[in-house]
Scaffold this motif. Structure first.
Motif, PDB file in Angstrom:
ATOM      1  N   LEU A  45      96.809  58.282  43.721  1.00  0.00           N
ATOM      2  CA  LEU A  45      97.481  59.482  44.221  1.00  0.00           C
ATOM      3  C   LEU A  45      96.530  60.333  45.059  1.00  0.00           C
ATOM      4  O   LEU A  45      96.939  60.953  46.035  1.00  0.00           O
ATOM      5  N   ILE A  46      95.265  60.335  44.675  1.00  0.00           N
ATOM      6  CA  ILE A  46      94.276  61.128  45.407  1.00  0.00           C
ATOM      7  C   ILE A  46      93.846  60.413  46.683  1.00  0.00           C
ATOM      8  O   ILE A  46      93.752  61.022  47.744  1.00  0.00           O
ATOM      9  N   ARG A  88     100.113  68.273  44.482  1.00  0.00           N
ATOM     10  CA  ARG A  88     100.051  69.701  44.829  1.00  0.00           C
ATOM     11  C   ARG A  88      98.625  70.148  45.139  1.00  0.00           C
ATOM     12  O   ARG A  88      98.395  70.954  46.030  1.00  0.00           O
ATOM     13  N   PHE A  89      97.641  69.614  44.371  1.00  0.00           N
ATOM     14  CA  PHE A  89      96.253  70.067  44.513  1.00  0.00           C
ATOM     15  C   PHE A  89      95.333  69.011  45.121  1.00  0.00           C
ATOM     16  O   PHE A  89      94.118  69.161  45.086  1.00  0.00           O
ATOM     17  N   ARG A  90      95.907  67.981  45.695  1.00  0.00           N
ATOM     18  CA  ARG A  90      95.123  66.869  46.234  1.00  0.00           C
ATOM     19  C   ARG A  90      94.112  67.306  47.284  1.00  0.00           C
ATOM     20  O   ARG A  90      92.962  66.876  47.276  1.00  0.00           O
ATOM     21  N   ALA A  91      94.508  68.156  48.200  1.00  0.00           N
ATOM     22  CA  ALA A  91      93.619  68.566  49.288  1.00  0.00           C
ATOM     23  C   ALA A  91      92.347  69.221  48.757  1.00  0.00           C
ATOM     24  O   ALA A  91      91.259  68.994  49.287  1.00  0.00           O
ATOM     25  N   ARG A  92      92.460  69.996  47.720  1.00  0.00           N
ATOM     26  CA  ARG A  92      91.282  70.642  47.136  1.00  0.00           C
ATOM     27  C   ARG A  92      90.492  69.663  46.276  1.00  0.00           C
ATOM     28  O   ARG A  92      89.274  69.645  46.319  1.00  0.00           O
ATOM     29  N   LEU A  93      91.203  68.888  45.502  1.00  0.00           N
ATOM     30  CA  LEU A  93      90.576  67.991  44.536  1.00  0.00           C
ATOM     31  C   LEU A  93      89.679  66.949  45.198  1.00  0.00           C
ATOM     32  O   LEU A  93      88.631  66.592  44.663  1.00  0.00           O
ATOM     33  N   ARG A  94      90.051  66.476  46.360  1.00  0.00           N
ATOM     34  CA  ARG A  94      89.277  65.432  47.041  1.00  0.00           C
ATOM     35  C   ARG A  94      87.855  65.872  47.355  1.00  0.00           C
ATOM     36  O   ARG A  94      86.962  65.040  47.477  1.00  0.00           O
ATOM     37  N   SER A  99      82.051  65.230  38.808  1.00  0.00           N
ATOM     38  CA  SER A  99      82.010  65.919  37.511  1.00  0.00           C
ATOM     39  C   SER A  99      83.147  66.930  37.395  1.00  0.00           C
ATOM     40  O   SER A  99      83.790  67.044  36.346  1.00  0.00           O
ATOM     41  N   GLN A 100      83.421  67.650  38.468  1.00  0.00           N
ATOM     42  CA  GLN A 100      84.525  68.610  38.442  1.00  0.00           C
ATOM     43  C   GLN A 100      85.871  67.904  38.473  1.00  0.00           C
ATOM     44  O   GLN A 100      86.829  68.346  37.832  1.00  0.00           O
ATOM     45  N   GLN A 101      85.952  66.801  39.196  1.00  0.00           N
ATOM     46  CA  GLN A 101      87.181  66.003  39.180  1.00  0.00           C
ATOM     47  C   GLN A 101      87.453  65.516  37.761  1.00  0.00           C
ATOM     48  O   GLN A 101      88.599  65.508  37.318  1.00  0.00           O
ATOM     49  N   ALA A 102      86.406  65.093  37.065  1.00  0.00           N
ATOM     50  CA  ALA A 102      86.565  64.600  35.692  1.00  0.00           C
ATOM     51  C   ALA A 102      87.127  65.695  34.788  1.00  0.00           C
ATOM     52  O   ALA A 102      87.990  65.428  33.939  1.00  0.00           O
ATOM     53  N   LEU A 103      86.668  66.918  34.956  1.00  0.00           N
ATOM     54  CA  LEU A 103      87.203  68.024  34.160  1.00  0.00           C
ATOM     55  C   LEU A 103      88.683  68.249  34.455  1.00  0.00           C
ATOM     56  O   LEU A 103      89.481  68.467  33.542  1.00  0.00           O
ATOM     57  N   LEU A 104      89.042  68.182  35.732  1.00  0.00           N
ATOM     58  CA  LEU A 104      90.442  68.354  36.098  1.00  0.00           C
ATOM     59  C   LEU A 104      91.297  67.215  35.547  1.00  0.00           C
ATOM     60  O   LEU A 104      92.392  67.446  35.032  1.00  0.00           O
ATOM     61  N   ILE A 105      90.801  65.981  35.626  1.00  0.00           N
ATOM     62  CA  ILE A 105      91.527  64.836  35.076  1.00  0.00           C
ATOM     63  C   ILE A 105      91.670  65.002  33.567  1.00  0.00           C
ATOM     64  O   ILE A 105      92.730  64.712  33.000  1.00  0.00           O
ATOM     65  N   GLY A 106      90.628  65.493  32.911  1.00  0.00           N
ATOM     66  CA  GLY A 106      90.729  65.773  31.476  1.00  0.00           C
ATOM     67  C   GLY A 106      91.825  66.785  31.183  1.00  0.00           C
ATOM     68  O   GLY A 106      92.595  66.631  30.233  1.00  0.00           O
ATOM     69  N   GLY A 107      91.925  67.813  32.017  1.00  0.00           N
ATOM     70  CA  GLY A 107      93.000  68.796  31.866  1.00  0.00           C
ATOM     71  C   GLY A 107      94.372  68.184  32.082  1.00  0.00           C
ATOM     72  O   GLY A 107      95.325  68.491  31.354  1.00  0.00           O
ATOM     73  N   TRP A 143      86.507  58.730  34.010  1.00  0.00           N
ATOM     74  CA  TRP A 143      86.939  58.992  35.375  1.00  0.00           C
ATOM     75  C   TRP A 143      85.858  58.690  36.425  1.00  0.00           C
ATOM     76  O   TRP A 143      86.135  57.984  37.394  1.00  0.00           O
ATOM     77  N   PRO A 144      84.622  59.212  36.291  1.00  0.00           N
ATOM     78  CA  PRO A 144      83.634  58.924  37.348  1.00  0.00           C
ATOM     79  C   PRO A 144      83.364  57.431  37.563  1.00  0.00           C
ATOM     80  O   PRO A 144      83.422  56.967  38.708  1.00  0.00           O
ATOM     81  N   PRO A 145      83.102  56.629  36.509  1.00  0.00           N
ATOM     82  CA  PRO A 145      82.872  55.208  36.791  1.00  0.00           C
ATOM     83  C   PRO A 145      84.115  54.495  37.332  1.00  0.00           C
ATOM     84  O   PRO A 145      84.002  53.623  38.202  1.00  0.00           O
ATOM     85  N   LEU A 146      85.281  54.871  36.843  1.00  0.00           N
ATOM     86  CA  LEU A 146      86.509  54.249  37.341  1.00  0.00           C
ATOM     87  C   LEU A 146      86.736  54.611  38.804  1.00  0.00           C
ATOM     88  O   LEU A 146      87.094  53.753  39.622  1.00  0.00           O
ATOM     89  N   PHE A 147      86.497  55.857  39.160  1.00  0.00           N
ATOM     90  CA  PHE A 147      86.649  56.301  40.543  1.00  0.00           C
ATOM     91  C   PHE A 147      85.700  55.530  41.454  1.00  0.00           C
ATOM     92  O   PHE A 147      86.094  55.045  42.511  1.00  0.00           O
ATOM     93  N   VAL A 148      84.446  55.412  41.047  1.00  0.00           N
ATOM     94  CA  VAL A 148      83.451  54.703  41.859  1.00  0.00           C
ATOM     95  C   VAL A 148      83.825  53.225  41.993  1.00  0.00           C
ATOM     96  O   VAL A 148      83.733  52.649  43.081  1.00  0.00           O
TER      97      VAL A 148
END
Length: 159
Positions: A45-46, A88-94, A99-107, A143-148
């Motif tokens: 999605l991102i 909705r928040f993709r533009a900012r999240l990218r 580390s901050q993406q991981a916190l958001l994914i946790g949320g 999230w970080p290792p999966l994203f990478v």
């Protein structure tokens, strides 16, 4: 070339996520099972919003409901809500660091648990145990290792 890579990586990654959700775990580890499908879907999605959207999330949720033997539509609802928030928040999240993406994914994964609890309460299903609330933590850490990993597969080797 990137579109061609996405052509096979997208379905393979979603299939892998579905299969990881079916892997049997000991009772003690069940509460820590990450929601693999949500993590992989969040990545797509991102990174590929033109290929993956609300409808895709809904269909993936229906497939997951059928595979896992869950209430038909429950995961579809959960994934659609997550997809809506991510879109909705993709533009900012990218542009957030991982580390901050991981916190958001946790949320988002915690929000997923809240939606599940509300669906179960509406249906009169017994309360979920406290251990149920631990699952967003491993998802956030993965999230970080999966994203990478998915980014490397999608973009290929960088020089």
């Amino acid at each position: 070339m990137s579109r061609q890579r996405i052509g096979w990586i997208l379905p393979v990654s979603l299939l892998a996520a579905l299969l990881l959700g079916l892997v049997p775990l000991p009772e003690a580890l069940l509460p820590l099972r990450p929601y693999w499908l949500a993590l992989v879907l969040a990545y797509w999605l991102i990174e590929a919003p033109d290929r993956v959207g609300l409808g895709f999330a809904f269909v993936a949720g229906i497939v997951a409901d059928l595979m896992f033997g869950a209430l038909l539509g429950e995961q579809a609802l959960r994934l659609t809500i997550m997809a809506f928030i991510l879109q909705r928040f993709r533009a900012r999240l990218r542009f957030f660091p991982l580390s901050q993406q991981a916190l958001l994914i946790g949320g988002l994964l915690l929000n997923d648990r809240i939606v599940t609890m509300l669906v179960h309460m509406a249906l009169g299903v017994p309360r979920l145990p406290w251990s149920y609330w631990w699952a967003p933590l491993p998802g956030m850490l993965l999230w970080p290792p999966l994203f990478v990993l998915l980014d490397t597969l999608r973009l290929g080797k960088r020089d």
